[in-house]
Scaffold this motif. Sequence first.
Motif, PDB file in Angstrom:
ATOM      1  N   GLY A 101      45.339  24.478 -10.894  1.00 48.59           N
ATOM      2  CA  GLY A 101      46.046  23.434 -11.660  1.00 48.59           C
ATOM      3  C   GLY A 101      46.286  22.183 -10.825  1.00 48.59           C
ATOM      4  O   GLY A 101      47.371  21.590 -10.859  1.00 48.59           O
ATOM      5  N   LEU A 102      45.267  21.763 -10.096  1.00 52.82           N
ATOM      6  CA  LEU A 102      45.419  20.613  -9.194  1.00 52.82           C
ATOM      7  C   LEU A 102      45.304  19.323 -10.018  1.00 52.82           C
ATOM      8  O   LEU A 102      44.213  18.923 -10.405  1.00 52.82           O
ATOM      9  N   TYR A 103      46.415  18.693 -10.314  1.00 54.63           N
ATOM     10  CA  TYR A 103      46.411  17.558 -11.257  1.00 54.63           C
ATOM     11  C   TYR A 103      46.496  16.204 -10.555  1.00 54.63           C
ATOM     12  O   TYR A 103      46.349  15.169 -11.193  1.00 54.63           O
ATOM     13  N   ALA A 104      46.788  16.210  -9.254  1.00 46.25           N
ATOM     14  CA  ALA A 104      46.953  14.924  -8.553  1.00 46.25           C
ATOM     15  C   ALA A 104      46.000  14.854  -7.375  1.00 46.25           C
ATOM     16  O   ALA A 104      45.961  15.755  -6.544  1.00 46.25           O
ATOM     17  N   ASN A 105      45.224  13.787  -7.343  1.00 45.45           N
ATOM     18  CA  ASN A 105      44.267  13.598  -6.261  1.00 45.45           C
ATOM     19  C   ASN A 105      44.764  12.456  -5.376  1.00 45.45           C
ATOM     20  O   ASN A 105      45.002  11.352  -5.858  1.00 45.45           O
ATOM     21  N   LEU A 106      44.953  12.742  -4.109  1.00 51.07           N
ATOM     22  CA  LEU A 106      45.433  11.736  -3.161  1.00 51.07           C
ATOM     23  C   LEU A 106      44.277  11.344  -2.254  1.00 51.07           C
ATOM     24  O   LEU A 106      43.742  12.184  -1.520  1.00 51.07           O
ATOM     25  N   ARG A 107      43.890  10.085  -2.328  1.00 47.40           N
ATOM     26  CA  ARG A 107      42.753   9.611  -1.532  1.00 47.40           C
ATOM     27  C   ARG A 107      43.177   8.430  -0.673  1.00 47.40           C
ATOM     28  O   ARG A 107      43.307   7.321  -1.179  1.00 47.40           O
ATOM     29  N   LEU A 129      43.433  -1.590   7.433  1.00 47.64           N
ATOM     30  CA  LEU A 129      43.664  -1.163   6.040  1.00 47.64           C
ATOM     31  C   LEU A 129      44.245   0.253   6.007  1.00 47.64           C
ATOM     32  O   LEU A 129      43.758   1.148   6.708  1.00 47.64           O
ATOM     33  N   ASP A 130      45.283   0.463   5.206  1.00 46.49           N
ATOM     34  CA  ASP A 130      45.893   1.789   5.106  1.00 46.49           C
ATOM     35  C   ASP A 130      46.525   1.915   3.728  1.00 46.49           C
ATOM     36  O   ASP A 130      47.689   1.585   3.526  1.00 46.49           O
ATOM     37  N   LEU A 131      45.711   2.354   2.767  1.00 45.23           N
ATOM     38  CA  LEU A 131      46.263   2.510   1.424  1.00 45.23           C
ATOM     39  C   LEU A 131      45.966   3.901   0.903  1.00 45.23           C
ATOM     40  O   LEU A 131      45.075   4.594   1.401  1.00 45.23           O
ATOM     41  N   MET A 132      46.735   4.297  -0.106  1.00 46.35           N
ATOM     42  CA  MET A 132      46.581   5.633  -0.691  1.00 46.35           C
ATOM     43  C   MET A 132      46.455   5.478  -2.202  1.00 46.35           C
ATOM     44  O   MET A 132      47.284   4.829  -2.834  1.00 46.35           O
ATOM     45  N   ILE A 133      45.398   6.075  -2.746  1.00 46.99           N
ATOM     46  CA  ILE A 133      45.259   6.073  -4.208  1.00 46.99           C
ATOM     47  C   ILE A 133      45.650   7.445  -4.737  1.00 46.99           C
ATOM     48  O   ILE A 133      45.129   8.470  -4.272  1.00 46.99           O
ATOM     49  N   VAL A 134      46.596   7.463  -5.669  1.00 48.25           N
ATOM     50  CA  VAL A 134      47.005   8.702  -6.337  1.00 48.25           C
ATOM     51  C   VAL A 134      46.383   8.672  -7.727  1.00 48.25           C
ATOM     52  O   VAL A 134      46.747   7.849  -8.562  1.00 48.25           O
ATOM     53  N   VAL A 240      50.661   2.285  -1.853  1.00 53.25           N
ATOM     54  CA  VAL A 240      50.195   3.376  -2.719  1.00 53.25           C
ATOM     55  C   VAL A 240      49.834   2.798  -4.087  1.00 53.25           C
ATOM     56  O   VAL A 240      50.565   1.958  -4.616  1.00 53.25           O
ATOM     57  N   MET A 241      48.698   3.221  -4.641  1.00 50.12           N
ATOM     58  CA  MET A 241      48.321   2.858  -6.007  1.00 50.12           C
ATOM     59  C   MET A 241      48.303   4.145  -6.825  1.00 50.12           C
ATOM     60  O   MET A 241      47.821   5.172  -6.337  1.00 50.12           O
ATOM     61  N   GLY A 244      45.277   6.455 -13.744  1.00 55.10           N
ATOM     62  CA  GLY A 244      44.733   7.571 -14.515  1.00 55.10           C
ATOM     63  C   GLY A 244      43.377   8.017 -13.991  1.00 55.10           C
ATOM     64  O   GLY A 244      42.838   7.450 -13.028  1.00 55.10           O
ATOM     65  N   ASN A 245      42.842   9.013 -14.660  1.00 54.94           N
ATOM     66  CA  ASN A 245      41.645   9.690 -14.186  1.00 54.94           C
ATOM     67  C   ASN A 245      40.425   8.759 -14.082  1.00 54.94           C
ATOM     68  O   ASN A 245      39.772   8.681 -13.033  1.00 54.94           O
ATOM     69  N   LEU A 246      40.151   8.035 -15.159  1.00 51.34           N
ATOM     70  CA  LEU A 246      38.957   7.176 -15.195  1.00 51.34           C
ATOM     71  C   LEU A 246      39.080   6.009 -14.205  1.00 51.34           C
ATOM     72  O   LEU A 246      38.189   5.775 -13.376  1.00 51.34           O
ATOM     73  N   PHE A 247      40.192   5.281 -14.275  1.00 50.16           N
ATOM     74  CA  PHE A 247      40.361   4.133 -13.374  1.00 50.16           C
ATOM     75  C   PHE A 247      40.399   4.614 -11.920  1.00 50.16           C
ATOM     76  O   PHE A 247      39.872   3.967 -11.016  1.00 50.16           O
ATOM     77  N   GLY A 248      41.035   5.767 -11.702  1.00 45.15           N
ATOM     78  CA  GLY A 248      41.166   6.294 -10.340  1.00 45.15           C
ATOM     79  C   GLY A 248      39.833   6.718  -9.760  1.00 45.15           C
ATOM     80  O   GLY A 248      39.586   6.586  -8.557  1.00 45.15           O
ATOM     81  N   ASP A 249      38.977   7.267 -10.601  1.00 48.33           N
ATOM     82  CA  ASP A 249      37.646   7.682 -10.169  1.00 48.33           C
ATOM     83  C   ASP A 249      36.913   6.482  -9.558  1.00 48.33           C
ATOM     84  O   ASP A 249      36.334   6.550  -8.465  1.00 48.33           O
ATOM     85  N   ILE A 250      36.986   5.372 -10.266  1.00 48.16           N
ATOM     86  CA  ILE A 250      36.244   4.180  -9.845  1.00 48.16           C
ATOM     87  C   ILE A 250      36.929   3.495  -8.656  1.00 48.16           C
ATOM     88  O   ILE A 250      36.297   3.197  -7.635  1.00 48.16           O
ATOM     89  N   LEU A 251      38.239   3.287  -8.773  1.00 49.81           N
ATOM     90  CA  LEU A 251      38.945   2.543  -7.711  1.00 49.81           C
ATOM     91  C   LEU A 251      38.963   3.312  -6.391  1.00 49.81           C
ATOM     92  O   LEU A 251      38.903   2.715  -5.316  1.00 49.81           O
ATOM     93  N   SER A 252      39.035   4.666  -6.456  1.00 50.41           N
ATOM     94  CA  SER A 252      39.108   5.405  -5.188  1.00 50.41           C
ATOM     95  C   SER A 252      37.776   5.353  -4.449  1.00 50.41           C
ATOM     96  O   SER A 252      37.743   5.305  -3.216  1.00 50.41           O
TER      97      SER A 252
END
Length: 362
Positions: A101-107, A129-134, A240-241, A244-252
């Motif tokens: 049930g891994l619902y949050a991806n931290l990149r 640069l030091d940012l984190m995309i959730v 930290v940003m 959602g799933n679709l935007f996060g896929d692309i931005l990460s």
Amino acid sequence: MTAKNILILPGDGIGPEIIDQAIKVLTVLRDEKSVALTWELGLIGGASYDKFAQPFTAETLNQAKQADAVLLGAVGGYQWDNLPRELRPEKGLLALRAGLGLYANLRPALLYPMLASASTLRADVVAGLDLMIVRELTGGIYFGQPRGIRTLENGEQQGFNTLVYSESEIQRIAHMAFKTAMKRQNRLCSVDKANVLESSQLWRDVMETVAKDYPSVELSHLYVDNAAMQLVLNPKQFDVMVTGNLFGDILSDCAAMLTGSIGMLPSASMNDKGQGMYEPIHGSAPDIAGKGLANPLATILSVAMMLRYSLQQSQWADRLEQAVVAVLKQGLRTADIQNTDQAVVDTSTMGDAVVTALRELA
Ligand code: NAD
């Protein structure tokens, strides 16, 4: 104190080589009694298929559920590419994500100043640069129903998907993102498309509501098109940003490539219980497997994330990250991050150097 238990899944290709370096690091921390740790090894991907004719088994899921955290190398390889889709190594990874049930991806996207020349962007734009995309990982348009391809009355085919987010799905990723910001610089930027999409309007409203529980975190909002632009224009403005799933896929992926070095980037996928799966963002690199060319630092930095986010050992995470910085400062480079004036070291030498630096920082 009860020992924290880690399930280690080396997987395929360069997986076992890079995981060996992570185990060296874990051994230092365990032997110093810095952290009460135990671990066991398990099978996933092609390695599991070769033994059990399945890329993922109930035994591995059981091991994962019992563990405080899972550390994964990578899965996949040419020899399994022609198997039916449900038997391919990558299916094992999807099954593990679903099973826990891994619902949050931290990149994170982190570019050490001494590697700034690896980026395609100007060094002054990306150095430091030091940012984190959730990224929300189990909802949104990738999973929304209805979906499919239908034939309209006029005979034309139409593809359709549904972008749906419920309040509770947004709340839990929001809490994860605010807590992540509190472990960093207390700044959170939520990315949506609220000017066009109702699901994004709800996303924004829920973010504002959850923000009241985290008064120390400064919340801002960006539309996704502007966020993409800002990531390339001035990526260092972000801490930290969350998206959602679709935007996060692309931005990460975009953020990862700002750093220019795939062998340096770790990731975490978390569930409600704080359990996480930690892995480098790269794949199994079959083209270099077994040659000692793989950069183990993304995997070692995944161990640091594991210490921070699942084992609640931030100071050991900091120390491990400092050890990585120390070896980079010494000029050690694997082939993928080499500059012409630096000698190249192999996978194991890089792992040993991190171990030495880690001991010196004790
Ligand atoms: P990849 O990330 O494995 O490799 C892309 C390129 O980066 C290759 O040239 C590789 O040599 C290089 N590279 C990757 N990691 C490196 C490292 N640590 N050090 C030095 N160089 C490194 O992506 P791919 O080639 O598209 O996929 C190979 C296999 O990995 C496929 O079977 C794919 O399905 C699988 N894959 C697995 C995961 C995962 O396990 N999470 C993710 C992506 C791809």
